[in-house]
Design a protein around this motif. Structure first.
Motif, mmCIF file in Angstrom:
data_model
loop_
_atom_site.group_PDB
_atom_site.id
_atom_site.type_symbol
_atom_site.label_atom_id
_atom_site.label_comp_id
_atom_site.label_asym_id
_atom_site.label_seq_id
_atom_site.Cartn_x
_atom_site.Cartn_y
_atom_site.Cartn_z
ATOM 1 N N SER A 30 0.842 -1.183 0.000
ATOM 2 C CA SER A 30 0.000 0.000 0.000
ATOM 3 C C SER A 30 0.884 1.241 0.000
ATOM 4 N N GLY A 31 0.391 2.311 -0.627
ATOM 5 C CA GLY A 31 1.171 3.549 -0.693
ATOM 6 C C GLY A 31 0.961 4.422 0.530
ATOM 7 N N LYS A 32 1.157 5.681 0.318
ATOM 8 C CA LYS A 32 1.049 6.644 1.415
ATOM 9 C C LYS A 32 0.154 7.806 0.975
ATOM 10 N N VAL A 33 -0.604 8.308 1.919
ATOM 11 C CA VAL A 33 -1.473 9.450 1.636
ATOM 12 C C VAL A 33 -0.896 10.699 2.295
ATOM 13 N N TYR A 34 -0.799 11.772 1.534
ATOM 14 C CA TYR A 34 -0.351 13.064 2.052
ATOM 15 C C TYR A 34 -1.547 14.014 2.098
ATOM 16 N N LEU A 35 -1.913 14.433 3.294
ATOM 17 C CA LEU A 35 -2.966 15.440 3.459
ATOM 18 C C LEU A 35 -2.273 16.795 3.441
ATOM 19 N N ALA A 53 -7.944 1.847 8.314
ATOM 20 C CA ALA A 53 -7.536 0.940 7.228
ATOM 21 C C ALA A 53 -6.043 0.611 7.298
ATOM 22 N N GLY A 54 -5.366 1.118 8.322
ATOM 23 C CA GLY A 54 -3.945 0.814 8.495
ATOM 24 C C GLY A 54 -3.053 1.435 7.433
ATOM 25 N N ILE A 55 -3.471 2.572 6.933
ATOM 26 C CA ILE A 55 -2.728 3.223 5.847
ATOM 27 C C ILE A 55 -1.813 4.324 6.391
#
Lengths: 251, 251
Positions: free
Chosen positions: A3-8, A107-109
């Protein structure tokens, strides 16, 4: 499953060059960008190699749309290494980031929040008046009003009353109710108010008035996003050229 | 006599890449840069062609130094087209910008304020908790305490009490007095508190505690600049790894 990474990421107050260097770099690396309606198109375009997805509503209204955004973020990060969620201003100040963070955590992201310049700072920079001032103001409250929603409906007013300087976000549509609530609670009718529309953008306008005259703004047609600044620090904002607001004195 | 322009520029919370694109561009064009002690050296270095002048004190203490800075700005702009005054965080939030603005206005000098990311936003981004949250917090107060300075000395406490979320700047040296004043006024001893030291920098540390335990931070030796975040939004900050603060419960 990898899984990737989300940047807010905070997109800042409006002007594309009030983006941070980190935000610009993350956009350049992005595979997909989810952006709010208020984010400047030139900022979204920095993500030249990314898929662009418009989400979010213009007025900060909460709805099932938020759940849909959460789901889309979680789905996207299963497919992409580098997901950017671009929000106007700063994500952690009236940016509704927490619901997205909660969904990502559940979701463990992996995620990271990149702060941005919030619109109040751009607004008061434009007017040339510091929110805090030695001997005048050592506290500032940022608040968004809740008009007529039961017993909690005056909590925002209490917060607005208690600081030396007050900034109201997303309040202009309720200018009359805001003035009424604050005056009713004892804020002076002559409290200096500055309203900045489209802070940091070419079409910006500034209005200098008093709390009692705030409802008069409705007749002018301030359509862009605006912040309402109030407090004694704005009493000497006269070096600036302001647009005129019709007098609408309270009885 | 021709005169240049002064840019009062926010350097952001610390990390060089949390500078805005506009700030970076202005530094590249600068002839001379006056910078606060807390600004990261890599940010000052962006002004490759400029004279670099360190000014300002580390702890925000006001003194005759401010008048000296004002005079140096006015003198500089008589000689240089492009003067940058670089301030930590945002110039308009605890940045003491107003005194410099007043001096520039009095001297008839053109100026512009460039907003920056304020440290509270970087701090709460690091912890992954939004200052505002639907149903939990719709107001945030930013305040700096004034301990024991006569009748106004509790105004900061009133402001701190009235918002859903409170951020205290430049308060860590007075952690004990802050906890005492707020508890005395009725804030719950169990109010969740997060202290972030060196927000956005490699040496950052986060401490999760309660208001009652705030004085215990003194024994840990938090030396870097820190912001104190408090309010119910931080009750669920447990997903984060925090450093432990010794228990110092009030009687």
């Amino acid at each position: 499953m990898r899984s990737g990474k989300v940047y807010l990421v905070g997109a800042g107050p409006g002007a594309p060059d009030l983006l941070t260097l980190r935000a610009a770099e993350l956009l350049r690396q992005a595979d997909i960008v989810f952006y709010d309606a208020l984010v400047h198109p030139d900022i979204v375009q920095i993500a030249a190699h990314a898929e662009h997805v418009a989400v979010g509503k213009r007025c900060g209204k909460h709805s099932t749309a938020q759940r849909f955004i959460n789901k889309r973020l979680v789905d996207a990060v299963r497919k992409h290494a580098h997901v950017v969620r671009l929000k106007g201003g700063d994500p952690m100040l009236f940016g509704r980031a927490q619901e997205e963070i909660a969904a990502l955590r559940a979701a463990g992201i992996e995620f990271e929040v990149v702060p941005g310049v919030t619109s109040a700072l751009a607004a008061t920079a434009e007017v040339g008046v510091s929110l805090t001032q030695r001997g005048v103001a050592r506290s500032v409250t940022f608040v968004t009003p809740r008009i007529g929603e039961g017993q909690d409906s005056n909590d925002w007013a209490r917060a607005a009353m208690s600081a030396d300087t007050t900034v109201i976000y997303m309040g202009l549509g309720q200018a009359e109710q805001i003035a009424e609530a604050l005056i009713e609670r004892g804020m002076s009718q002559s409290t200096p108010v500055v309203v900045v529309e489209n802070a940091s953008l070419p079409g910006h306008r500034e209005f200098k008035l008093t709390l009692a005259d705030l409802p008069g703004l409705a007749s002018i047609g301030v359509a862009g996003p605006a912040v309402i600044l109030m407090g004694d620090v704005y009493s000497d904002a006269s070096a600036h050229a302001f647009e005129v607001v019709p007098r609408t004195r309270y009885a």
